[in-house]
Design a protein around this motif. Structure first.
Motif, PDB file in Angstrom:
ATOM      1  N   TYR A  65      24.196  58.186  22.076  1.00  0.00           N
ATOM      2  CA  TYR A  65      25.932  57.660  22.516  1.00  0.00           C
ATOM      3  C   TYR A  65      25.910  58.787  23.078  1.00  0.00           C
ATOM      4  N   GLY A  66      26.866  58.064  24.104  1.00  0.00           N
ATOM      5  CA  GLY A  66      27.946  59.672  25.281  1.00  0.00           C
ATOM      6  C   GLY A  66      27.210  59.424  26.328  1.00  0.00           C
ATOM      7  N   PHE A  67      25.641  58.454  26.258  1.00  0.00           N
ATOM      8  CA  PHE A  67      25.119  58.316  27.725  1.00  0.00           C
ATOM      9  C   PHE A  67      25.765  57.074  28.645  1.00  0.00           C
ATOM     10  N   VAL A  68      25.378  57.375  29.492  1.00  0.00           N
ATOM     11  CA  VAL A  68      25.614  56.077  30.479  1.00  0.00           C
ATOM     12  C   VAL A  68      23.280  55.734  30.512  1.00  0.00           C
ATOM     13  N   ILE A  69      23.834  54.538  30.056  1.00  0.00           N
ATOM     14  CA  ILE A  69      22.457  54.089  29.354  1.00  0.00           C
ATOM     15  C   ILE A  69      22.006  52.441  30.395  1.00  0.00           C
ATOM     16  N   LEU A  70      20.475  52.561  30.676  1.00  0.00           N
ATOM     17  CA  LEU A  70      20.112  51.359  32.017  1.00  0.00           C
ATOM     18  C   LEU A  70      19.339  51.161  30.683  1.00  0.00           C
ATOM     19  N   LEU A  71      19.242  49.637  30.767  1.00  0.00           N
ATOM     20  CA  LEU A  71      18.708  49.077  29.737  1.00  0.00           C
ATOM     21  C   LEU A  71      17.784  48.147  30.819  1.00  0.00           C
ATOM     22  N   ASP A  72      15.738  48.565  30.948  1.00  0.00           N
ATOM     23  CA  ASP A  72      15.539  47.696  32.121  1.00  0.00           C
ATOM     24  C   ASP A  72      14.701  47.051  31.323  1.00  0.00           C
ATOM     25  N   PHE A  73      15.178  45.359  31.383  1.00  0.00           N
ATOM     26  CA  PHE A  73      13.629  44.583  30.409  1.00  0.00           C
ATOM     27  C   PHE A  73      12.693  43.797  31.423  1.00  0.00           C
ATOM     28  N   SER A  74      11.604  44.448  31.135  1.00  0.00           N
ATOM     29  CA  SER A  74      10.522  43.935  32.163  1.00  0.00           C
ATOM     30  C   SER A  74       9.787  43.458  31.608  1.00  0.00           C
ATOM     31  N   ALA A 123       7.967  46.484  41.416  1.00  0.00           N
ATOM     32  CA  ALA A 123       9.152  47.300  42.533  1.00  0.00           C
ATOM     33  C   ALA A 123       9.583  48.483  41.643  1.00  0.00           C
ATOM     34  N   ILE A 124      11.093  47.955  40.702  1.00  0.00           N
ATOM     35  CA  ILE A 124      11.934  48.481  40.105  1.00  0.00           C
ATOM     36  C   ILE A 124      11.529  50.168  39.553  1.00  0.00           C
ATOM     37  N   ALA A 125      10.171  49.620  38.805  1.00  0.00           N
ATOM     38  CA  ALA A 125       9.170  50.985  38.728  1.00  0.00           C
ATOM     39  C   ALA A 125       8.792  51.763  39.206  1.00  0.00           C
ATOM     40  N   GLU A 126       9.224  51.949  40.513  1.00  0.00           N
ATOM     41  CA  GLU A 126       8.823  53.013  41.547  1.00  0.00           C
ATOM     42  C   GLU A 126       9.647  53.147  41.569  1.00  0.00           C
ATOM     43  N   ASP A 127      11.125  53.320  41.549  1.00  0.00           N
ATOM     44  CA  ASP A 127      11.963  54.103  41.650  1.00  0.00           C
ATOM     45  C   ASP A 127      12.559  54.397  40.765  1.00  0.00           C
ATOM     46  N   ALA A 128      12.711  54.198  39.337  1.00  0.00           N
ATOM     47  CA  ALA A 128      13.081  54.839  38.188  1.00  0.00           C
ATOM     48  C   ALA A 128      13.101  55.655  38.017  1.00  0.00           C
ATOM     49  N   GLU A 129      11.735  56.746  37.922  1.00  0.00           N
ATOM     50  CA  GLU A 129      12.530  58.186  38.029  1.00  0.00           C
ATOM     51  C   GLU A 129      13.259  59.214  38.438  1.00  0.00           C
ATOM     52  N   GLU A 130      13.313  58.811  39.481  1.00  0.00           N
ATOM     53  CA  GLU A 130      13.920  58.974  40.949  1.00  0.00           C
ATOM     54  C   GLU A 130      15.525  58.915  40.387  1.00  0.00           C
ATOM     55  N   LEU A 131      15.507  57.856  40.042  1.00  0.00           N
ATOM     56  CA  LEU A 131      17.418  57.252  39.490  1.00  0.00           C
ATOM     57  C   LEU A 131      17.591  58.134  38.341  1.00  0.00           C
ATOM     58  N   TYR A 132      16.960  58.237  37.623  1.00  0.00           N
ATOM     59  CA  TYR A 132      16.718  58.832  36.462  1.00  0.00           C
ATOM     60  C   TYR A 132      16.970  60.435  36.018  1.00  0.00           C
ATOM     61  N   GLN A 133      16.572  61.136  37.363  1.00  0.00           N
ATOM     62  CA  GLN A 133      15.811  62.714  37.739  1.00  0.00           C
ATOM     63  C   GLN A 133      17.625  63.049  38.727  1.00  0.00           C
ATOM     64  N   GLU A 134      17.835  61.442  39.186  1.00  0.00           N
ATOM     65  CA  GLU A 134      19.226  62.019  40.232  1.00  0.00           C
ATOM     66  C   GLU A 134      20.782  62.327  39.278  1.00  0.00           C
ATOM     67  N   HIS A 135      20.581  61.624  37.837  1.00  0.00           N
ATOM     68  CA  HIS A 135      21.519  61.767  37.069  1.00  0.00           C
ATOM     69  C   HIS A 135      21.328  61.737  36.176  1.00  0.00           C
ATOM     70  N   LYS A 136      20.788  62.509  34.927  1.00  0.00           N
ATOM     71  CA  LYS A 136      20.359  62.906  34.350  1.00  0.00           C
ATOM     72  C   LYS A 136      21.209  64.230  33.793  1.00  0.00           C
ATOM     73  N   SER A 137      21.034  65.030  34.244  1.00  0.00           N
ATOM     74  CA  SER A 137      22.438  66.060  34.259  1.00  0.00           C
ATOM     75  C   SER A 137      23.647  65.844  33.722  1.00  0.00           C
ATOM     76  N   ARG A 138      23.915  64.159  34.521  1.00  0.00           N
ATOM     77  CA  ARG A 138      25.428  63.943  33.471  1.00  0.00           C
ATOM     78  C   ARG A 138      25.382  63.006  32.909  1.00  0.00           C
ATOM     79  N   GLY A 139      24.417  63.520  31.915  1.00  0.00           N
ATOM     80  CA  GLY A 139      24.938  62.074  30.985  1.00  0.00           C
ATOM     81  C   GLY A 139      24.098  60.456  30.679  1.00  0.00           C
TER      82      GLY A 139
END
Length: 238
Positions: A113-122, A131-147
Motif C-alpha cells: 500500500y502506498g506504492f505504484v505496483i506492476l503485477l506481471d503475470f507470466s 523477454a520482459i524479464a530480461e529488463d524487469a530488474e532495470e525497470l525496478y531499480q530505476e523507480h524503486k526509490s520513488r515507491g
C-alpha cells in the motif's frame, strides 16, 4: 537526553531506549530523526535499529533492509486508512490476496500500500515473458526509490500443464537477477480468473496490471514490448 527533554518527548527517563528498537532515545532524536516512541518510525515493517545496522533509512518507507524475500509491510496502514477492495475491474480498488514467494513465505498484496505496483503475470514456457524479464530488474531499480515495485506472479513453469512451484520461482529469480518479489498464487488461478472475468486481463501472457498508490486498478496491457506499461508507470510516479 536530559530528564526534561525526555519528559517533553514522552519517553521514559528510566529507559535509555523507550521503544526497544535498539537505538537509544538520544540517538533517535539527535542522530536519526526517528520517533523514540515508535520502534518502526517509517512503518515499513522493520525496526529503526535494524535499519540503521543494515544501512537503510528508518525515516523513508521506500527504503528497508533488503535481502532474500524481505518485503516491506504497510498492510496496517492500509487497514488504518480503511482501504477495502471493491472489485477486479479497471477503476476498482483491487481485493487483497495472498501470494507465496520462493521461500514459501506469504506475501499480501496490501503490504505494498502506498506504492505504484506492476503485477506481471507470466510463465516459464512463454518467450515474450522471458523477454520482459530480461529488463524487469532495470525497470525496478530505476523507480524503486520513488515507491515502485514489480511483482512477478508466475502461473506455470517451463511446462504449461504444471503450476509454478518453489524450485521454478528460484530458477526464475536467479536466471534474471531479480530482487523484487517473484511469486505464485496461493490458490492457483483464483486471481487470474477473477481479473479475466472482470475484463481486466485480456489477450495472452505476459499480462500486466498497474495499481496506483491507493491500490486502484489503473491500467492493463499484455504482450511484448511493454512500452505503454512503462509510460503509464512513469506518469503515475510523476
Amino acid at each position: 537526553l536530559t530528564w526534561s527533554e525526555e519528559q517533553e518527548l514522552g519517553t521514559d527517563p528510566a529507559e535509555a531506549d523507550t521503544d526497544g528498537d535498539g537505538v537509544s532515545d538520544g540517538d533517535e532524536v539527535q542522530e536519526l530523526g526517528t520517533d523514540p516512541l515508535a520502534a518502526d518510525s517509517d512503518g515499513d515493517g522493520y525496526d529503526d535499529g535494524l535499519e540503521r545496522e543494515e544501512g537503510s533509512s528508518p525515516t523513508d518507507g521506500f527504503s528497508w533492509p533488503e535481502g532474500d524475500c524481505r518485503w516491506p509491510d504497510f498492510s496496517d496502514e492500509a487497514a488504518d486508512n480503511g482501504v477495502v477492495g471493491s472489485g477486479w475491474a479497471l477503476g476498482d480498488i483491487i481485493h487483497d490476496f495472498q501470494l507465496i514467494d520462493r521461500h514459501e513465505g506469504p506475501l499480501s498484496l496490501y503490504q505494498y500500500y502506498g506504492f505504484v505496483i506492476l503485477l506481471d503475470f507470466s510463465a516459464g514456457w512463454c518467450n515474450p515473458c522471458r523477454a520482459i524479464a530480461e529488463d524487469a530488474e532495470e525497470l525496478y531499480q530505476e523507480h524503486k526509490s520513488r515507491g515502485f515495485t514489480v511483482i512477478h506472479v508466475m502461473l506455470h513453469g517451463n511446462d504449461d500443464s504444471i503450476y509454478a512451484d518453489t524450485e521454478f520461482l528460484t530458477e526464475w529469480t536467479e536466471e534474471y537477477g531479480l530482487t523484487f518479489p517473484v511469486t505464485r498464487e496461493q490458490e492457483p488461478e483464483f486471481v487470474t480468473n477473477s481479473l479475466r472475468t472482470a475484463g481486466t486481463l485480456v489477450g495472452g501472457i505476459p499480462n500486466f496490471v498497474v495499481l496506483d498508490r491507493d491500490l486502484r486498478i489503473d491500467f492493463q496491457a499484455s504482450g511484448y514490448p511493454d512500452t505503454d506499461v512503462r509510460e503509464r508507470i512513469a506518469e503515475l510516479l510523476d
